[in-house]
Design an enzyme around this catalytic site. Structure first.
Site, PDB file in Angstrom:
ATOM      1  N   GLY A 135       0.503  -1.120   0.073  1.00 34.62           N
ATOM      2  CA  GLY A 135       0.086   0.120  -0.193  1.00 34.62           C
ATOM      3  C   GLY A 135       1.027   0.998   0.064  1.00 34.62           C
ATOM      4  O   GLY A 135       0.468   2.176  -0.977  1.00 34.62           O
ATOM      5  N   CYS A 136       2.176   1.197   0.971  1.00 32.99           N
ATOM      6  CA  CYS A 136       3.017   2.365   0.836  1.00 32.99           C
ATOM      7  C   CYS A 136       4.040   2.679  -0.638  1.00 32.99           C
ATOM      8  O   CYS A 136       3.773   3.573  -0.943  1.00 32.99           O
ATOM      9  CB  CYS A 136       4.068   2.040   1.833  1.00 32.99           C
ATOM     10  N   THR A 137       4.087   1.581  -1.608  1.00 27.85           N
ATOM     11  CA  THR A 137       4.982   1.521  -2.590  1.00 27.85           C
ATOM     12  C   THR A 137       3.786   2.245  -3.665  1.00 27.85           C
ATOM     13  O   THR A 137       4.102   3.405  -4.233  1.00 27.85           O
ATOM     14  CB  THR A 137       5.013   0.309  -2.860  1.00 27.85           C
TER      15      THR A 137
END
Length: 181
Positions: A70-72
């Site tokens: 999700g962060c990527t």
């Protein structure tokens, strides 16, 4: 089960349901000033909120952990929208509790050299009320996925906290454009 035991269980449940949840800083609040070390395009970078606000609004987005799915994906989305944020006069900075060496790599690979990421200290995580907590209330050591738009005067004009990354770019960009308009 006795009436007393049933009453105690019901009372405990009511307290757990009605206990106030930790909330992010509200719109209208003054954003806590801070300085942080991070990376931009793989190079060490120093960020000071009060200096960035002199140039325009700041999109301060907290994400849990570099190189997680999700962060990527969120970093890719912010990178793709960088030109739109710049056109609206805004600075974007991502914040996590990752170390600077990890952020140097993340700033190139996930952020595509488009915007800075910095390391959020425990004090900063507390100041912005973005500590990601376990169901038992203890800290995970990570940050919640929370985006703030901070106007030039240092006031928070938009807050979005949702572990689903997908609306963060859209909502922060709309808030920045509204400030410009």
């Amino acid at each position: 089960m006795t009436i007393r035991t049933l009453f105690a269980a019901a009372a405990a449940f009511a307290v757990s349901v009605s206990a106030p949840a930790l909330a992010e800083l509200p719109t209208g609040a003054r954003a806590p000033d801070f300085a942080a070390q991070g990376a931009l395009a793989g190079k060490p970078f120093s960020f000071k909120l009060h200096q960035a606000l002199k140039r325009g609004p700041v999109v301060l987005y907290f994400y849990p952990k570099a190189f997680t799915q999700g962060c990527t994906l969120e970093a890719h989305a912010f990178a793709e929208a960088t030109a739109q944020f710049k056109a609206a006069g805004a600075t974007v900075i991502g914040m996590s509790n990752d170390d600077v060496a990890t952020l140097q790599k993340f700033s190139t690979e996930a952020c595509r050299d488009k915007f800075a990421v910095a390391s959020a200290s425990p004090a900063l995580i507390k100041a912005y009320d973005v500590d990601l907590r376990k169901p038992d209330g203890s800290s995970t050591g990570l940050t919640k996925r929370t985006s703030y738009v901070i106007a030039r005067n240092g006031k928070i004009v938009m807050v979005h906290s949702d572990m689903d990354y997908r609306d963060h770019v859209k909502m922060t960009l709309a808030a920045v454009r509204k400030l410009k308009g």
